[in-house]
Design an enzyme around this catalytic site. Sequence first.
Site, short mmCIF file in Angstrom:
data_model
loop_
_atom_site.label_atom_id
_atom_site.label_comp_id
_atom_site.label_asym_id
_atom_site.label_seq_id
_atom_site.Cartn_x
_atom_site.Cartn_y
_atom_site.Cartn_z
N HIS A 99 -7.64 0.89 31.73
CA HIS A 99 -8.84 0.23 32.52
C HIS A 99 -8.24 -0.80 33.53
O HIS A 99 -9.37 -1.22 34.21
CB HIS A 99 -9.40 -0.42 31.45
CG HIS A 99 -11.11 -0.56 31.83
ND1 HIS A 99 -11.84 -0.63 30.91
CD2 HIS A 99 -11.66 -0.07 32.85
CE1 HIS A 99 -13.19 -0.46 31.40
NE2 HIS A 99 -13.09 -0.29 32.63
N ASP A 122 -17.86 -0.25 26.91
CA ASP A 122 -16.57 -0.36 26.44
C ASP A 122 -16.49 -0.99 25.04
O ASP A 122 -17.68 -1.58 25.05
CB ASP A 122 -15.73 -1.34 27.62
CG ASP A 122 -14.20 -1.32 27.32
OD1 ASP A 122 -13.84 -0.87 26.18
OD2 ASP A 122 -13.52 -1.64 28.46
N HIS A 124 -14.47 -3.19 24.43
CA HIS A 124 -13.94 -4.48 24.98
C HIS A 124 -14.69 -5.23 26.10
O HIS A 124 -15.08 -4.51 26.78
CB HIS A 124 -12.27 -4.21 24.94
CG HIS A 124 -11.38 -3.43 23.84
ND1 HIS A 124 -11.39 -2.13 23.98
CD2 HIS A 124 -10.82 -3.78 22.94
CE1 HIS A 124 -10.69 -1.73 22.86
NE2 HIS A 124 -10.44 -2.83 22.32
N ASP A 126 -12.71 -6.96 28.12
CA ASP A 126 -11.73 -6.97 29.22
C ASP A 126 -11.99 -8.20 30.12
O ASP A 126 -12.02 -8.15 31.49
CB ASP A 126 -12.02 -5.66 30.12
CG ASP A 126 -11.55 -4.43 29.38
OD1 ASP A 126 -10.78 -4.65 28.54
OD2 ASP A 126 -11.80 -3.23 29.98
N HIS A 139 -4.68 -4.37 31.33
CA HIS A 139 -5.94 -3.51 31.21
C HIS A 139 -6.95 -4.21 30.25
O HIS A 139 -8.11 -3.67 30.24
CB HIS A 139 -5.62 -2.08 30.33
CG HIS A 139 -5.40 -2.01 28.96
ND1 HIS A 139 -5.42 -1.06 28.18
CD2 HIS A 139 -4.94 -3.28 28.12
CE1 HIS A 139 -5.20 -1.17 27.05
NE2 HIS A 139 -4.99 -2.57 26.96
N ASP A 226 -15.19 3.01 29.69
CA ASP A 226 -13.81 3.18 28.81
C ASP A 226 -14.34 4.30 27.75
O ASP A 226 -15.21 3.95 27.02
CB ASP A 226 -13.44 1.80 28.36
CG ASP A 226 -12.10 2.04 27.52
OD1 ASP A 226 -11.79 2.88 27.06
OD2 ASP A 226 -11.37 1.01 28.00
N ASP A 228 -12.80 4.47 24.92
CA ASP A 228 -12.94 3.70 23.76
C ASP A 228 -14.01 3.17 23.41
O ASP A 228 -14.35 2.81 22.25
CB ASP A 228 -11.70 2.82 23.50
CG ASP A 228 -11.79 1.47 24.23
OD1 ASP A 228 -12.81 0.85 24.73
OD2 ASP A 228 -10.87 1.04 24.60
N GLU A 271 -9.14 5.50 30.25
CA GLU A 271 -8.50 5.51 29.35
C GLU A 271 -8.41 6.75 28.53
O GLU A 271 -8.25 6.74 26.97
CB GLU A 271 -8.91 4.35 28.31
CG GLU A 271 -8.72 2.87 28.86
CD GLU A 271 -7.27 2.40 28.77
OE1 GLU A 271 -6.53 3.07 28.16
OE2 GLU A 271 -7.21 1.36 29.27
#
Length: 299
Positions: A99, A122, A124, A126, A139, A226, A228, A271
């Site tokens: 990412h 996402d 997260h 980030d 990332h 992303d 994830d 990712e």
Amino acid sequence: MNRKLSIIGAPMDLGQNRRGVDMGPSALRYAGVIERLERLEYDIEDLGDVHIPRPNRKEEQESHLRNLKEVAEGNKNLAEAVDQVVSSGRFPLIIGGDHSIAIGSLAGIAKHYDNLGIIWYDAHGDLNTGESSPSGNIHGMPLAVSLGIGHERLTSIHGYEPKIKPENIIIIGARSLDEGEKQLIKEKGIRVYTMHEIDRMGMPEVIKESVEYLKDRTDGVHLSLDLDGLDPNEAPGVGTPVMGGMSYRESHLAMEMFAEANFITSAEFVEVNPILDEKNKTATVAVGLMGSLFGENLK
């Protein structure tokens, strides 16, 4: 949506420490992304992969940030490629890669807009910096960098900063936020739909609110997805899986609603790590989501 679409691969694996995600663009092509979008009658141009330099292990790292020099150079190359695509009037679809490539994507895109909106799909935020990140993995920093927060070598890529405004960001699916990220979200007033909100409100309401929020205040919207963000049972081939994520069906619905809103002007899918995957399942999921984003339906 723009029917002229340019695919750019960004085989970056230097923004974190798990090998294999540099093969993400190849995995997505193998999973049939070009053929899927051609069936939807898009004019597809595959520009191949941008050059990502390899680190010289004999050189001493110049900062706490992992592979800073190479990540910065790779994102500079990506920003230039994306800038050219947008300048030519085509839709940039960037495939990664970890990412950290969002730094280059946004650098190349945002100069063409006064108020670029961001949908950050996402697990997260980030939003880390060199000071708040214990790992130094870049990332986990691209959204902060794009806000002009972080190492100058990253924030200044493509010659301007900041790239985006905090009030134009929506994070969807967050379930793993560091304390520094939580503080930054409060300070900047960034809109976040955690899994708690998604469970309580339902994905249709989350996407409806997101579209209404961004449609009038922005002149373009970039989707940064992303893999994830999805539950690892659905998308196992990611470097930082977090249990309790969005389902495959919820994610398709989100993409279908974005397609109906007709306001996404650029996108990246990141990712995908085939080394950690199960028979290219995650890449196949990503390609399916791209199909929905670009208007695929059963009618």
